[in-house]
Write an enzyme that holds these catalytic residues in place. Structure first.
Site, PDB file in Angstrom:
ATOM      1  N   GLY A  11       0.779  -1.242   0.000  1.00  0.00           N
ATOM      2  CA  GLY A  11       0.000   0.000   0.000  1.00  0.00           C
ATOM      3  C   GLY A  11       0.808   1.287   0.000  1.00  0.00           C
ATOM      4  O   GLY A  11       0.325   2.308   0.497  1.00  0.00           O
ATOM      5  N   SER A  12       2.011   1.267  -0.574  1.00  0.00           N
ATOM      6  CA  SER A  12       2.773   2.529  -0.609  1.00  0.00           C
ATOM      7  C   SER A  12       2.081   3.545  -1.525  1.00  0.00           C
ATOM      8  O   SER A  12       2.075   4.746  -1.240  1.00  0.00           O
ATOM      9  CB  SER A  12       4.218   2.290  -1.058  1.00  0.00           C
ATOM     10  OG  SER A  12       4.270   1.912  -2.412  1.00  0.00           O
ATOM     11  N   ASN A  13       1.465   3.057  -2.600  1.00  0.00           N
ATOM     12  CA  ASN A  13       0.702   3.979  -3.460  1.00  0.00           C
ATOM     13  C   ASN A  13      -0.522   4.504  -2.721  1.00  0.00           C
ATOM     14  O   ASN A  13      -0.833   5.690  -2.802  1.00  0.00           O
ATOM     15  CB  ASN A  13       0.310   3.289  -4.773  1.00  0.00           C
ATOM     16  CG  ASN A  13       1.473   3.272  -5.753  1.00  0.00           C
ATOM     17  OD1 ASN A  13       1.788   4.289  -6.359  1.00  0.00           O
ATOM     18  ND2 ASN A  13       2.131   2.135  -5.868  1.00  0.00           N
ATOM     19  N   MET A  89      -4.323  -7.345  -6.672  1.00  0.00           N
ATOM     20  CA  MET A  89      -3.763  -8.491  -7.394  1.00  0.00           C
ATOM     21  C   MET A  89      -4.822  -9.400  -8.022  1.00  0.00           C
ATOM     22  O   MET A  89      -4.574 -10.580  -8.248  1.00  0.00           O
ATOM     23  CB  MET A  89      -2.833  -9.303  -6.473  1.00  0.00           C
ATOM     24  CG  MET A  89      -1.611  -8.520  -5.989  1.00  0.00           C
ATOM     25  SD  MET A  89      -0.763  -7.593  -7.301  1.00  0.00           S
ATOM     26  CE  MET A  89       0.075  -8.947  -8.106  1.00  0.00           C
ATOM     27  N   ARG A  90      -5.980  -8.841  -8.292  1.00  0.00           N
ATOM     28  CA  ARG A  90      -7.018  -9.643  -8.961  1.00  0.00           C
ATOM     29  C   ARG A  90      -7.406  -8.992 -10.285  1.00  0.00           C
ATOM     30  O   ARG A  90      -7.436  -7.757 -10.387  1.00  0.00           O
ATOM     31  CB  ARG A  90      -8.278  -9.705  -8.087  1.00  0.00           C
ATOM     32  CG  ARG A  90      -8.186 -10.688  -6.961  1.00  0.00           C
ATOM     33  CD  ARG A  90      -9.436 -10.604  -6.125  1.00  0.00           C
ATOM     34  NE  ARG A  90     -10.622 -11.061  -6.834  1.00  0.00           N
ATOM     35  CZ  ARG A  90     -10.959 -12.331  -7.000  1.00  0.00           C
ATOM     36  NH1 ARG A  90     -10.187 -13.281  -6.521  1.00  0.00           N
ATOM     37  NH2 ARG A  90     -12.069 -12.656  -7.644  1.00  0.00           N
ATOM     38  N   ASN A 106      -5.603   2.001 -13.327  1.00  0.00           N
ATOM     39  CA  ASN A 106      -4.598   1.125 -12.722  1.00  0.00           C
ATOM     40  C   ASN A 106      -3.221   1.741 -12.943  1.00  0.00           C
ATOM     41  O   ASN A 106      -3.025   2.533 -13.870  1.00  0.00           O
ATOM     42  CB  ASN A 106      -4.658  -0.249 -13.399  1.00  0.00           C
ATOM     43  CG  ASN A 106      -3.677  -1.234 -12.805  1.00  0.00           C
ATOM     44  OD1 ASN A 106      -3.529  -1.324 -11.573  1.00  0.00           O
ATOM     45  ND2 ASN A 106      -2.972  -1.971 -13.647  1.00  0.00           N
ATOM     46  N   HIS A 108       0.729   0.530 -13.594  1.00  0.00           N
ATOM     47  CA  HIS A 108       1.508  -0.650 -13.959  1.00  0.00           C
ATOM     48  C   HIS A 108       2.988  -0.276 -13.981  1.00  0.00           C
ATOM     49  O   HIS A 108       3.358   0.739 -14.570  1.00  0.00           O
ATOM     50  CB  HIS A 108       1.068  -1.149 -15.340  1.00  0.00           C
ATOM     51  CG  HIS A 108       1.777  -2.393 -15.751  1.00  0.00           C
ATOM     52  ND1 HIS A 108       1.467  -3.629 -15.218  1.00  0.00           N
ATOM     53  CD2 HIS A 108       2.804  -2.601 -16.611  1.00  0.00           C
ATOM     54  CE1 HIS A 108       2.271  -4.537 -15.743  1.00  0.00           C
ATOM     55  NE2 HIS A 108       3.095  -3.948 -16.589  1.00  0.00           N
TER      56      HIS A 108
HETATM   57  C1  GRF Z   1       3.056  -1.141  -7.690  1.00  0.00           C
HETATM   58  O1  GRF Z   1       4.341  -1.364  -8.190  1.00  0.00           O
HETATM   59  C2  GRF Z   1       2.063  -1.046  -8.813  1.00  0.00           C
HETATM   60  O2  GRF Z   1       2.602  -0.552  -9.996  1.00  0.00           O
HETATM   61  C3  GRF Z   1       1.650  -2.482  -9.007  1.00  0.00           C
HETATM   62  O3  GRF Z   1       1.620  -3.015  -7.714  1.00  0.00           O
HETATM   63  C4  GRF Z   1       2.552  -2.330  -6.885  1.00  0.00           C
HETATM   64  C5  GRF Z   1       1.833  -1.936  -5.623  1.00  0.00           C
HETATM   65  O4  GRF Z   1       2.711  -1.421  -4.647  1.00  0.00           O
HETATM   66  N1  GRF Z   1       0.381  -2.553  -9.706  1.00  0.00           N
HETATM   67  P1  GRF Z   1       2.134  -0.795  -3.299  1.00  0.00           P
HETATM   68  O5  GRF Z   1       1.268  -1.868  -2.651  1.00  0.00           O
HETATM   69  O6  GRF Z   1       1.325   0.412  -3.667  1.00  0.00           O
HETATM   70  O7  GRF Z   1       3.327  -0.462  -2.472  1.00  0.00           O
END
Ligand code: GRF
Length: 199
Positions: A11-13, A89-90, A106, A108
């Site tokens: 969940g860093s994003n 992841m789904r 999304n 990527h």
């Molecule tokens: C990221 O690298 C994103 O591009 C991919 O999954 C990863 C998620 O990272 N779809 P985080 O959980 O947000 O740290």
């Protein structure tokens, strides 16, 4: 506008999105965090920020669409306008995608259409490309395929390791994604075929 973030892992994003909403860099409400993994650290981040969470175990559903129907029911209940996938992841069913046309995005960790799939950073590194990057795109019925909203590049230098490359990619994600989400939730993205017009 109200949006939901879907996350399965670290969940860093999600964290930078939470922070961007707080600082009004994203001018929309992050109303819900959805996860398919009850132990995802993303959920800890959401709870700490006092954001409502919704966790659904895929094992309790016979197929992808019935899982997605339950998710969509919740999104409707919460009056969610947009869905932001951040390490979810789904693969979404065609049903889900059709319910939210051009309202799901999304991120990527490669320059699409190169290196689709779940190991994009590693695949790019092992392929020996000199340049990779990050893509923000709309979600359509095919995996890692929808119209591209934004891309940023990362150079792979001879001294880079997979670890240092991962760091660079994540750093770029963390600046690119909040900007794209702000544009999306303010209605600044128009899709014409495969092209996304900003403004
Ligand atoms: C990221 O690298 C994103 O591009 C991919 O999954 C990863 C998620 O990272 N779809 P985080 O959980 O947000 O740290």
């Amino acid at each position: 506008m109200r949006f939901a973030v879907f996350a399965s892992g670290f969940g860093s994003n999600l964290q930078v999105i939470i922070d961007a909403v707080k600082r009004k860099k994203i001018r929309a409400e992050l109303a819900l965090v959805v996860s398919d993994k009850k132990d995802a650290f993303a959920l800890t981040r959401a709870r700490k920020a006092k954001i409502k969470t919704f966790v659904l175990d895929p094992k309790s559903f016979s197929d992808r669409e019935s899982f997605d129907r339950e998710v969509v029911r919740n999104l409707r209940e919460e009056k969610i306008d947009f869905v932001v996938l951040a390490g979810f992841m789904r693969i979404l069913s065609a049903y889900f995608v059709r319910e939210y046309p051009h309202k799901i995005i999304n991120i990527h960790p490669a320059l699409l259409p190169a290196f689709v799939g779940g190991h994009a950073i590693r695949d790019a590194f092992e392929h020996g490309v000199k340049m990779t990057g990050v893509t923000v795109h709309f979600v359509d019925e095919k995996v890692d395929h929808g119209a591209i909203i934004a891309q940023g590049t990362v150079e792979i230098l001879p001294k880079d390791t997979l670890k240092t490359l991962e760091k660079k990619i994540h750093r770029l994600e963390h600046t690119l994604y909040p900007k794209a989400i702000d544009l999306l939730t303010r209605g600044k993205l128009t899709v014409k075929g495969r092209k996304v017009i900003v403004g």
